[in-house]
Design an enzyme around this catalytic site. Structure first.
Site, PDB file in Angstrom:
ATOM      1  N   TYR A 441      82.320  31.899  28.257  1.00  0.00           N
ATOM      2  CA  TYR A 441      81.894  31.361  29.389  1.00  0.00           C
ATOM      3  C   TYR A 441      82.259  32.057  30.503  1.00  0.00           C
ATOM      4  CZ  TYR A 441      86.436  28.649  29.294  1.00  0.00           C
ATOM      5  OH  TYR A 441      87.733  28.267  29.099  1.00  0.00           O
ATOM      6  N   GLU A 442      81.638  31.604  31.705  1.00  0.00           N
ATOM      7  CA  GLU A 442      81.536  32.388  33.025  1.00  0.00           C
ATOM      8  C   GLU A 442      81.050  33.449  32.895  1.00  0.00           C
ATOM      9  OE1 GLU A 442      81.835  31.262  36.664  1.00  0.00           O
ATOM     10  OE2 GLU A 442      83.318  30.018  35.329  1.00  0.00           O
TER      11      GLU A 442
END
Lengths: 593, 593
Positions: A441-442
């Site tokens: 994620y990110e």
């Protein structure tokens, strides 16, 4: 049980990542070393005594959706209120809105400790902090006046709504739509997935930052706007008004971070309110939403990197404790009675040293990145640009190297525990389950590598990366000129690794200059790892050279030597993969038919 | 959903691992290629259509202990009976007891497919097969007559009871005790942990093979005896008699393989029967139990290696399917409409190729090991010794390299899936959870490395390993003498890697010769990985050279080239770690205080 390594964190901040010089130079204004130490000690106490003991229950119970409301694990609501009560939510936030405006370096150190206690818990505030940053930089004064102080205090939390089922890494294709209302506000319609802490029982209100597309918006990433969409509308007097037309439809059933509710959010379904559509307020300009997001993206990525450092440290502590207590067999050279502690076995010792080196290397890279953020903030002109570039360059490396380290170290931690490592109650397995999301994620680590190679490497036409490499060479030279035998072959190994990094960097810069994007991208992931390993070797050496007077220099030199003589051996192979990767990959595609 | 790669498995057996020559030479008697293909096809069909569809439910429901009885996941009891109905349990068992006496090569290929469908399910029969082997080789005629046919048919299952809380890798300290009875049987008292399929509802009886210590036994590993301890005693007419004094006390809550009950077994607690103590029957001689165990240990280790191959293959299939369907962004060079499938992105392609190469390399090593087992079985004199040594040498490598590959490939598989990979329903996460135990049980991979370096490397004073290395050099030479450009730099890279292996082997042999055990052990894990990588490169090349006429040669050459130009780059660093590891480790211990 996790114990926050406050001393080691303080050492790394001050003597490796540059805080000591910054304090001396008055970069942080009135802030002195005493206050830094006091803040770290209290953050460490909180993480050790209050967060960590609730980590397991969060994993076991998870967040549950009951009649549209999310029930958080036992004790977590109180934990959250104790945590915001300590002022931790507003550590770096502007004083005008109740924040403490403290350095980002302190913030990442504290984040590391909270994430080590419970990544699922610490993840929520991380999102709020990102939203604070976006709102503070791009929001109207009216929006700030209504929302910012309560987000800084933690009275309300916030979320980031980017992902849709078909739009993950590529946000250009998102479909959530916004319609203009006569009063200047908007109505939002659409579905967002993977919304971290999108619904919960910690606070009375939740402030959603939502990316959506206006009817007349251009296609792609230049047609996306950012909206503030509160769960409850806010009356003119600041009190809570009507429920907005949004709700949490479901929670994901995940491999890890069970305590963190990962929500599918539905906007504008008509479930609440008289008229369909969730009311939202524009942040920044129409169609410029992605730019608003990007201003906070770097810090959010570093925050995820801290999760990698955190899990790596917690897993390492646990494994070392176990390896000292558990006895089995007789290691060669063991002269004690009976079976030896398994830490005496060479293979176990090597696993633990690898874990320690990756943890400390990741930590140093991340803190150095935070230092650059602080320096950029405190500087002007060329200096500001220099430090801005430094933080930009280090961010993808900190995110990817630390999160990969989190997974690798947690996996080694299981191995050190043997059969017990596979049993959930031991706790080693949770670290692997939690850590596994961070490389994703990110911005996946593959996306980080693309960012590193195609954008960050070319900052100032490559002058910035060359400057950093020159700094690393000075560290290697300093090791070479000491007389401490403990460094072993560190100087020569580090120098060779830096040479590999320099060669790979020049090759990539030339490839990009020549428009050979595929060539450059084929080696991007290998280059990113190469960079992380070299920084690890160099920063461990910097730590080994430091005269902190704490009696730990020999141990630091020993770890630095281990990394140089073992982990850095990989850099030559990585350089080869950068330089030769494209041709090899082009040919190999035939194997994927 | 997993689809058994029957063609690729058959190709690897025949053209890489040596089955084609063995068939031609009549090593397997009447067995012909047609029957081999038919067996593989049916095993593949069963794995694909019957086992794999029940894998997820096994993971979700897990095995549950209810009132002392273990309830297996929905549909698994029928699955088991269909499976034994197909005769799969006795594939390699002796014909005298109802087995089919087929080659071990076929067995490992079939095991791979069942484990890929559900590792938790396939694990149970693996233990039964190990017990069959131990009983057949060491049991009395009376014991065999009573138990063996029912174990071969699968009417009864069997377990291996080794581990106790304080005795895992080191069995010398186990405490379970056996007392002699007047009738020649024994009474067993003690607690065993981590007993796979120790209790379940598949069959009416379960045959436990239990390691225990007699009152007058010498200390350590030379005082351990092996006993057959049935759940229900067996009457003279073969019918089931009284319940024996043993029970499953609890099940472990594990990271993965949830469908497989991992039991704590209590023997001789007085819960059943008139007199305390579970009745057991000696297998082999008193105090020679560990030797009995070791005869089956090699095959059990190879069986665990197959779990690594299986998970790696299943995870790779899943990731490739997803990467072809999921579109996101535009890869460089992509000329199609809209977003490109993510397989077009260089980073994703490299992950998939790494997964494929590790899977196929592990498979080839494991099958080559099974080939050696078969050849040893079919040979006499020096030939038998040669093949016995080959299987001994390859076993720790097959176990460790394949199980490490299982974890690494499953983790990459999650990464390829992005955020979806972290969601349990996707199924990619299960592979990582299941795979994580395989590097631990049946001897941790660290134990395998000790075995490889201190015992296997020295077979025939090092002549055997030198002979194998010479064979690998011939493969590299054969690649060098082809004119196929597709091989790229394979010949030269493979040759260099083999050189690293040869150097590391000689260094270790010299260290052992010089009594420098610590030096040798410090490099053991690096050496084991080095060996696995070189075998991977060589066997992929052998596959690329093979003229199978199936239209897949170009794809095989492409994969071989990818491995040679990318994965083999690591061998130089690994050799350095073997040669320099001891000094580096000794110095680094200061960092673990």
């Amino acid at each position: 049980m996790y114990k926050a390594p406050v001393d080691e964190i303080a050492f790394t901040l001050k003597h490796v990542a540059g805080m000591a010089e910054a304090l001396d130079a008055g970069v942080f204004g009135e802030l002195g070393e005493d206050l830094v130490d006091a803040i770290l000690a209290e953050a460490g106490r909180f993480a050790t005594e209050e967060v960590a003991p609730l980590g397991d229950i969060g994993d076991r119970q998870g967040a549950r959706l009951v009649d549209g409301a999310v029930k958080t694990p036992e004790g977590w609501r109180d934990l959250y209120h104790n945590w915001i009560g300590g002022g931790w939510n507003g550590l770096t936030a502007p004083e005008a809105f109740g924040g403490q405006n403290l350095p980002h370096m302190l913030h990442v150190a504290a984040m590391e400790m909270w994430n080590a206690g419970s990544m699922a818990f610490a993840l929520g505030p991380t999102l709020t902090m990102g939203a604070i940053e976006a709102l503070e930089k791009h929001g109207s004064e009216a929006l700030k006046a209504t929302y910012l102080a309560k987000m800084v205090s933690g009275e309300w939390t916030a979320t980031m709504n980017l992902t849709e089922p078909h739009a993950g890494s590529d946000l250009g294709v998102l479909k959530t739509r916004a319609e203009r209302r006569d009063d200047g506000s908007y109505r939002i319609f659409g579905q967002k997935i993977f919304i971290t802490w999108g619904e919960h029982d910690f606070t009375d209100n939740i402030v959603h930052l939502v990316l959506a597309r206006l009817p007349d918006a251009p296609a792609g990433t230049k047609g996306i706007s950012l909206f503030l969409v509160p769960k409850f509308l806010v009356n003119a007097d600041g009190s809570l008004g009507a429920r907005n037309d949004l709700f949490c439809h479901s929670l994901e059933h995940k491999l890890g971070i069970h305590g963190s509710p990962t929500c599918t959010m539905i906007y504008g379904d008509g479930k609440f309110g008289d008229e369909k559509g969730a009311i939202g307020y524009l942040i920044g300009e129409e169609n410029r939403g992605l730019a608003c997001m990007f201003t906070m993206m770097n810090n959010a990525r570093l925050a995820v990197g801290m999760q990698g450092v955190a899990i790596a440290d917690a897993a390492t502590q646990k494994a070392i404790t176990y390896a000292k207590e558990r006895t089995q067999g007789r290691a060669p050279g063991w002269s004690g009675e009976g079976m030896s502690p398994i830490i005496e076995h060479p293979d176990v010792a090597q696993m633990l040293l690898t874990m320690k080196a990756l943890t400390q290397g990741s930590r140093a890279i991340a803190y150095a990145c935070a230092h650059a953020v602080d320096m950029a903030h405190a500087s002007k002109g060329d200096q500001a640009r220099h430090w801005q570039e430094r933080s930009s360059l280090l961010t993808p490396i900190a995110k990817s190297f630390a999160t990969d380290a989190g997974v690798d170290v947690a996996s080694l931690g299981i191995q050190v525990h043997g059969g017990m490592g596979f049993i959930e109650e031991t706790g080693a397995a949770r670290y692997l389950r939690d850590a596994r999301i961070a490389p994703i994620y990110e911005g996946t680590n593959g996306i980080q590598a693309i960012d590193l190679v195609t954008r960050k490497l070319r900052l100032s036409d490559g002058a910035h990366v060359r400057g950093l490499i020159a700094e690393l060479s000075e560290i290697a030279a300093a090791v070479g000129s000491t007389n401490r035998k403990g460094f072993g072959e560190t100087a020569v190994r580090l120098d060779a690794a830096i040479g590999d990094l320099a060669d790979a960097s020049e090759w990539l810069l030339a490839a990009l200059e020549g428009g050979k994007l595929t060539d450059a991208l084929s080696g991007a992931t290998a280059y990113q790892r190469l960079f992380g390993l070299v920084l690890t070797g160099a920063y461990l050496a910097k730590g080994g050279l430091a005269q902190a007077g704490d009696g730990k220099q020999d141990a630091r030199i020993a770890l630095c030597r281990f990394a140089a003589e073992n982990l850095l051996a990989e850099t030559g192979a990585l350089k080869d993969r950068v330089v030769g990767g494209a041709e090899s990959l082009a040919a190999a595609r035939a194997a994927l038919v």
